[in-house]
Design a protein around this motif. Structure first.
Motif, PDB file in Angstrom:
ATOM      1  N   GLY A 201      10.806   6.246 -10.158  1.00 47.83           N
ATOM      2  CA  GLY A 201      10.997   5.598  -8.869  1.00 47.83           C
ATOM      3  C   GLY A 201      10.716   4.115  -8.924  1.00 47.83           C
ATOM      4  N   GLY A 202      11.161   3.410  -7.869  1.00 52.39           N
ATOM      5  CA  GLY A 202      10.987   1.964  -7.838  1.00 52.39           C
ATOM      6  C   GLY A 202       9.626   1.553  -7.324  1.00 52.39           C
ATOM      7  N   ALA A 203       9.357   0.264  -7.430  1.00 55.20           N
ATOM      8  CA  ALA A 203       8.083  -0.254  -6.952  1.00 55.20           C
ATOM      9  C   ALA A 203       8.294  -1.584  -6.263  1.00 55.20           C
ATOM     10  N   GLU A 204       7.493  -1.843  -5.254  1.00 48.98           N
ATOM     11  CA  GLU A 204       7.508  -3.144  -4.586  1.00 48.98           C
ATOM     12  C   GLU A 204       6.093  -3.661  -4.478  1.00 48.98           C
ATOM     13  N   PHE A 205       5.978  -4.984  -4.428  1.00 43.87           N
ATOM     14  CA  PHE A 205       4.654  -5.609  -4.450  1.00 43.87           C
ATOM     15  C   PHE A 205       4.519  -6.574  -3.283  1.00 43.87           C
ATOM     16  N   MET A 206       3.486  -6.414  -2.511  1.00 42.08           N
ATOM     17  CA  MET A 206       3.307  -7.243  -1.319  1.00 42.08           C
ATOM     18  C   MET A 206       1.874  -7.721  -1.191  1.00 42.08           C
ATOM     19  N   GLN A 207       1.711  -8.781  -0.400  1.00 41.57           N
ATOM     20  CA  GLN A 207       0.358  -9.300  -0.167  1.00 41.57           C
ATOM     21  C   GLN A 207       0.000  -9.211   1.307  1.00 41.57           C
ATOM     22  N   ILE A 208      -1.267  -9.130   1.573  1.00 44.13           N
ATOM     23  CA  ILE A 208      -1.739  -9.006   2.959  1.00 44.13           C
ATOM     24  C   ILE A 208      -2.971  -9.875   3.145  1.00 44.13           C
TER      25      ILE A 208
END
Lengths: 178, 210
Positions: B90-97
């Motif tokens: 599966g794919g992956a995404e990267f985010m900041q908070i």
């Protein structure tokens, strides 16, 4: 006996690490003549200090023993290499440093930073010290800890296993066990 | 479904575009909240052994002040592709908070920063709508978990929350852990020391991650 590795024979490095924190009290403690002398008496030849965000600069020239060397740096992307090369690690109480060192089977003295607001970090160090996986000190007691330490009395840490946690999560979500 | 392969071009993006969720009941979209330093190391140890084909796609969120954790997650995801195909893992995404409280920040000023963090978290949660949330502290995960819990209560979206208390907590739960425990927000709350299980009986103790 049994001291292996190291390209230069008889070179025994003490690696001091504060991680990404500011822990001048530890750097200052290591920099005292008492601690340095005690380390050299124990047969360690070099002290390498990773001082992080601290501002206290250790004195480079080390005590009477002229073969003794003290060096320092702020950060490095290859902390793992320093750990591997070390014969003794003196670390802040961060769990990352602690477990990385234990996994390498290096003798470890953890020094608890008493200036942190929420000082839960001593919990982990004290628990692991009780189980004899490491020695736990405060900056002001580091000298005694080194003087009385016997690295052979330390018990190797058996690494944990995430599998049971993963299994419970999967089971909870309705995935079949395999 | 070909949802997995459509995902490939989004691996690098920090801002999520709308992904195609796999309709297959065999996999669940998973939000992974990375702490920092030791927290991230523990989470990665858990991810290593989780079956990736069940927990996909994966969305990683880390504090905006923490650059290392997403890098480590990137390295981890890249290592997966070395062994299996993108369709499998599966794919992956990267985010900041924004973070609700920095280490050392006082509890009083953290009220304001927590509000900002909650607003940001709400936006991210509406975008991601995860079916599973994995977190292990520190405070970064609280706004996300609170929103997921609210969604659950309102019947908007059901996500299962799993919280693993940091190995550094031996005698009592962290503030995040305690909140999730007291408010019954986590579906399962794991601790890594038997003493904690005794003190908080609704937690699970099945060994350590490190």
């Amino acid at each position: 006996m049994g001291e292996k590795g190291g390209t230069m024979k008889d070179k025994r490095v003490v690696f001091v690490t504060v991680g990404t924190t500011c822990f001048d009290a530890l750097v200052r403690a290591v920099d005292t003549p008492e601690v340095k002398n005690e380390l050299f008496k124990k047969g360690y030849t070099n002290i390498m200090i990773q001082m992080g965000r601290g501002s206290y600069i250790p004195t480079k020239s080390a005590v009477e023993n002229e073969s003794a060397v003290l060096e320092y740096f702020t950060f490095s992307s290859s902390i793992a290499d320093y750990l591997k090369e070390a014969s003794l690690v003196i670390s802040h109480a961060g769990s990352g440093s602690i477990f990385e060192t234990l996994r390498l089977g290096k003798p470890l003295i953890v020094v608890v930073n008493e200036d942190l607001m929420d000082n839960h970090q001593s919990e982990l160090a004290e628990e692991l010290a009780e189980r004899k996986h490491l020695l736990c000190a405060r900056p002001q007691t580091l000298y005694e800890t080194i003087a009385y330490m016997d690295t052979r009395s330390l018990v190797p840490y058996e690494p944990g296993d995430a599998e049971p946690v993963a299994k419970l999560i999967s089971r909870y979500l309705g995935f079949p066990d395999d | 479904m070909i949802a997995g392969s459509l995902f490939s071009s989004e691996r690098q993006s920090f801002l999520s575009s709308k992904p195609l969720h796999s309709k297959s009941p065999l996999s669940l979209s998973t939000l992974i909240v990375l702490g920092s330093g030791g927290h991230t190391a523990e989470m990665l140890n858990l991810l290593y052994v989780l079956q990736k084909e069940r927990f996909k796609p994966r969305y990683y969120i880390a504090a905006a002040t923490d650059n290392m954790s997403l890098q480590k997650a990137h390295v981890f995801e890249d290592s997966l592709l070395g062994k299996e195909t993108l369709e499998e893992v599966g794919g992956a995404e990267f985010m900041q908070i924004y973070r609700s409280r920095e280490v050392g920040q006082s509890y009083i000023t953290s009220v304001g920063t927590t509000l900002v963090a909650i607003a940001h978290a709400l936006r991210l949660m509406i975008k991601i709508r995860p079916q599973v949330i994995l977190c292990n502290g520190p405070g970064t995960c609280i706004p996300l978990c609170a929103i997921a819990f609210l969604f659950k209560v309102l019947g908007i979206k059901w996500s299962s929350i799993f919280y693993v208390e940091s190995i550094a907590r031996v005698k009592k739960l962290s503030l995040s852990g305690l909140l999730l425990y007291k408010l019954h927000m986590a579906d399962q709350l794991f601790v890594q020391w038997p003493q904690l299980k005794e003190k908080y009986p609704r937690t699970h103790y099945v060994g350590r991650l490190m």
